[in-house]
Design a protein around this motif. Structure first.
Motif, mmCIF file in Angstrom:
data_model
loop_
_atom_site.group_PDB
_atom_site.id
_atom_site.type_symbol
_atom_site.label_atom_id
_atom_site.label_comp_id
_atom_site.label_asym_id
_atom_site.label_seq_id
_atom_site.Cartn_x
_atom_site.Cartn_y
_atom_site.Cartn_z
ATOM 1 N N ARG A 164 -1.398 -4.026 5.597
ATOM 2 C CA ARG A 164 -1.655 -4.708 6.864
ATOM 3 C C ARG A 164 -0.349 -4.894 7.639
ATOM 4 O O ARG A 164 -0.272 -4.651 8.839
ATOM 5 C CB ARG A 164 -2.294 -6.072 6.611
ATOM 6 C CG ARG A 164 -3.740 -6.028 6.156
ATOM 7 C CD ARG A 164 -4.215 -7.434 5.789
ATOM 8 N NE ARG A 164 -5.659 -7.476 5.605
ATOM 9 C CZ ARG A 164 -6.278 -7.122 4.494
ATOM 10 N NH1 ARG A 164 -5.570 -6.678 3.453
ATOM 11 N NH2 ARG A 164 -7.600 -7.196 4.404
ATOM 12 N N GLY A 165 0.680 -5.343 6.923
ATOM 13 C CA GLY A 165 1.954 -5.612 7.574
ATOM 14 C C GLY A 165 2.588 -4.381 8.171
ATOM 15 O O GLY A 165 3.123 -4.427 9.289
ATOM 16 N N SER A 166 2.545 -3.255 7.452
ATOM 17 C CA SER A 166 3.192 -2.038 7.960
ATOM 18 C C SER A 166 2.481 -1.513 9.201
ATOM 19 O O SER A 166 3.119 -1.029 10.143
ATOM 20 C CB SER A 166 3.241 -0.962 6.877
ATOM 21 O OG SER A 166 1.938 -0.472 6.559
ATOM 22 N N VAL A 167 1.145 -1.612 9.223
ATOM 23 C CA VAL A 167 0.401 -1.124 10.386
ATOM 24 C C VAL A 167 0.622 -2.036 11.588
ATOM 25 O O VAL A 167 0.799 -1.555 12.713
ATOM 26 C CB VAL A 167 -1.100 -0.989 10.067
ATOM 27 C CG1 VAL A 167 -1.888 -0.617 11.316
ATOM 28 C CG2 VAL A 167 -1.316 0.070 8.986
ATOM 29 N N ILE A 168 0.647 -3.346 11.374
ATOM 30 C CA ILE A 168 0.896 -4.249 12.497
ATOM 31 C C ILE A 168 2.295 -4.024 13.064
ATOM 32 O O ILE A 168 2.498 -4.088 14.286
ATOM 33 C CB ILE A 168 0.706 -5.720 12.069
ATOM 34 C CG1 ILE A 168 -0.780 -6.006 11.881
ATOM 35 C CG2 ILE A 168 1.313 -6.683 13.089
ATOM 36 C CD1 ILE A 168 -1.635 -5.826 13.138
ATOM 37 N N LEU A 236 -7.739 -1.333 10.260
ATOM 38 C CA LEU A 236 -8.942 -1.454 9.448
ATOM 39 C C LEU A 236 -8.860 -0.572 8.211
ATOM 40 O O LEU A 236 -9.251 -0.984 7.118
ATOM 41 C CB LEU A 236 -10.181 -1.093 10.282
ATOM 42 C CG LEU A 236 -11.536 -1.247 9.587
ATOM 43 C CD1 LEU A 236 -11.741 -2.665 9.062
ATOM 44 C CD2 LEU A 236 -12.664 -0.862 10.539
ATOM 45 N N LEU A 237 -8.339 0.636 8.350
ATOM 46 C CA LEU A 237 -8.181 1.518 7.200
ATOM 47 C C LEU A 237 -7.185 0.926 6.206
ATOM 48 O O LEU A 237 -7.417 0.950 4.985
ATOM 49 C CB LEU A 237 -7.711 2.899 7.652
ATOM 50 C CG LEU A 237 -7.465 3.930 6.551
ATOM 51 C CD1 LEU A 237 -8.735 4.174 5.743
ATOM 52 C CD2 LEU A 237 -6.960 5.247 7.154
ATOM 53 N N VAL A 241 -7.832 0.060 2.245
ATOM 54 C CA VAL A 241 -7.017 0.593 1.148
ATOM 55 C C VAL A 241 -6.382 -0.543 0.355
ATOM 56 O O VAL A 241 -6.371 -0.530 -0.888
ATOM 57 C CB VAL A 241 -5.925 1.528 1.713
ATOM 58 C CG1 VAL A 241 -4.937 1.925 0.621
ATOM 59 C CG2 VAL A 241 -6.551 2.768 2.328
ATOM 60 N N GLU A 242 -5.880 -1.534 1.066
ATOM 61 C CA GLU A 242 -5.172 -2.631 0.401
ATOM 62 C C GLU A 242 -6.108 -3.489 -0.450
ATOM 63 O O GLU A 242 -5.722 -3.983 -1.513
ATOM 64 C CB GLU A 242 -4.488 -3.496 1.463
ATOM 65 C CG GLU A 242 -3.364 -4.361 0.926
ATOM 66 C CD GLU A 242 -2.547 -5.030 2.025
ATOM 67 O OE1 GLU A 242 -1.428 -5.462 1.724
ATOM 68 O OE2 GLU A 242 -3.034 -5.138 3.165
ATOM 69 N N ALA A 277 -17.870 -7.284 3.712
ATOM 70 C CA ALA A 277 -16.736 -8.113 3.281
ATOM 71 C C ALA A 277 -15.457 -7.707 4.002
ATOM 72 O O ALA A 277 -14.638 -8.558 4.378
ATOM 73 C CB ALA A 277 -16.555 -7.999 1.768
ATOM 74 N N LEU A 278 -15.286 -6.409 4.187
ATOM 75 C CA LEU A 278 -14.098 -5.908 4.888
ATOM 76 C C LEU A 278 -14.095 -6.378 6.342
ATOM 77 O O LEU A 278 -13.065 -6.828 6.866
ATOM 78 C CB LEU A 278 -14.088 -4.378 4.815
ATOM 79 C CG LEU A 278 -12.899 -3.671 5.491
ATOM 80 C CD1 LEU A 278 -11.585 -4.060 4.826
ATOM 81 C CD2 LEU A 278 -13.096 -2.153 5.441
#
Length: 343
Positions: A164-168, A236-237, A241-242, A277-278
């Motif tokens: 999440r952090g890397s994509v943001i 979202l992807l 994955v995470e 859930a996602l």
């Protein structure tokens, strides 16, 4: 006036924004008729779906009560994003990105003029102190470099290593930086203090992340799944994955690898990305960015007519569009959903 919406403001001033761009084209050297025609054709072919050019108007309105002086900044915003959309299509290898009557190379050159040369020309044509010219040009340079850096990080995205952090962080560059650039430019033009310019820039960064999350959802809803086909690692992807168990994670990564050449893989992966859930977690994250944008607006304050319109723009952009996919696995073959398109 209290019932003003951002669509009202766009309808009121969109012709002035178009006139500003037309004037910039007219200021090109007469010997540059080919370039002028190419840029005009580029702008005509790619009409942005959403009225994003209202943002600098609203920032200037919040600071001064008058949005109209920011029309040139709105023109810069529109030119920049039109150029960026074409360049993004070309980078994705989308041959159809070429405008009617223009080759891909001509489209590339016209995009460079639209997104770089004309914005500089518009800024230099403004009757403001030279120091303000310098500040505005610095914003264009720094914002464009940060956006390009974010776009390159996006191109190099690897689903296996995404978080999440890397994509943001990528989104903060490729989408946040251009919005931070434009909100800062509108604030500078308003004559406000440096501390407020920095707050407006941060608001633009957060708004740009919200807008990218909105765009990501629209791509899935459209049924095109271009992000999956292009190997783009969306937020979202990265969430999928995470959060996935090891055996599920392997399946997601296999589908990512196949998505570029297989419509069936794209359809199955799009279905997995709509697991209830996602999406619950995704909705909570979007709400968090919406709340941060509102917090910044609370700190900034401003004109009582235009600040609520900015809040409205944030809320509309931070909508959760996706709903869980309840179709059986064998129905997830990439059939289009509601076609909404992307800006």
């Amino acid at each position: 006036m209290n019932s003003l919406s951002y669509l009202d403001l766009h309808r009121e001033l969109s012709q002035d924004i178009d006139a500003e761009i037309a004037a910039a084209l007219e200021r090109l050297d007469p010997a540059s008729a080919t370039a002028r025609t190419a840029v005009a054709e580029l702008l005509e072919q790619r009409k942005l779906k959403y009225p994003i050019s209202v943002l600098p108007l609203l920032v200037h309105g919040a600071e001064t009560g008058f949005p109209e002086p920011a029309v040139p900044i709105s023109a810069v915003h529109l030119l920049w994003w039109t150029s960026a959309c074409h360049l993004d299509d070309l980078a994705d290898g989308n041959g159809s990105a070429a405008s009617d009557g223009l080759t891909e190379n001509e489209t590339l050159l016209a995009s460079v003029i639209a997104g770089n040369i004309l914005p500089v020309q518009i800024i230099l044509s403004q009757r403001v102190p030279e120091s303000v010219h310098g500040e505005l040009l610095t914003e264009i340079v720094n914002g464009s470099i940060a956006a390009a850096d974010g776009q390159m990080a996006d191109m190099r995205g690897d689903a296996a290593g995404a978080t999440r952090g890397s994509v943001i962080e990528t989104y903060r560059g490729k989408s946040g930086a251009p919005y931070g650039m434009i909100t800062a430019m509108a604030a500078i033009l308003s004559g406000t203090k440096c501390e407020r310019v920095e707050l407006w820039r941060e608001f633009g960064y957060v708004f740009g992340i919200i807008w990218q999350l909105f765009n990501d959802q629209e791509d899935i809803l459209s049924g095109r799944n271009e992000d999956l086909a292009n190997g783009t690692v969306t937020y979202l992807l990265a969430c999928a994955v995470e959060d996935a168990a090891p055996e599920s994670r392997g399946r997601i990564l296999d589908l990512c690898a196949a998505a570029g050449r297989s419509r069936q893989a794209r359809g199955e992966l799009a279905g997995l990305l709509r697991a209830p859930a996602l999406l619950d977690r995704y909705r909570a994250d979007i709400d968090g960015y919406r709340d941060e944008a509102h917090r910044l607006l609370d700190e900034l304050g401003g004109d009582e007519v235009y600040l609520p319109v900015l809040r409205q723009l944030v809320d509309n952009s931070a909508r959760m569009l996706l709903e869980p996919d309840l179709a059986p696995d064998n129905a997830r073959d990439g059939a289009p959903g509601a076609t909404t398109g992307a800006s």
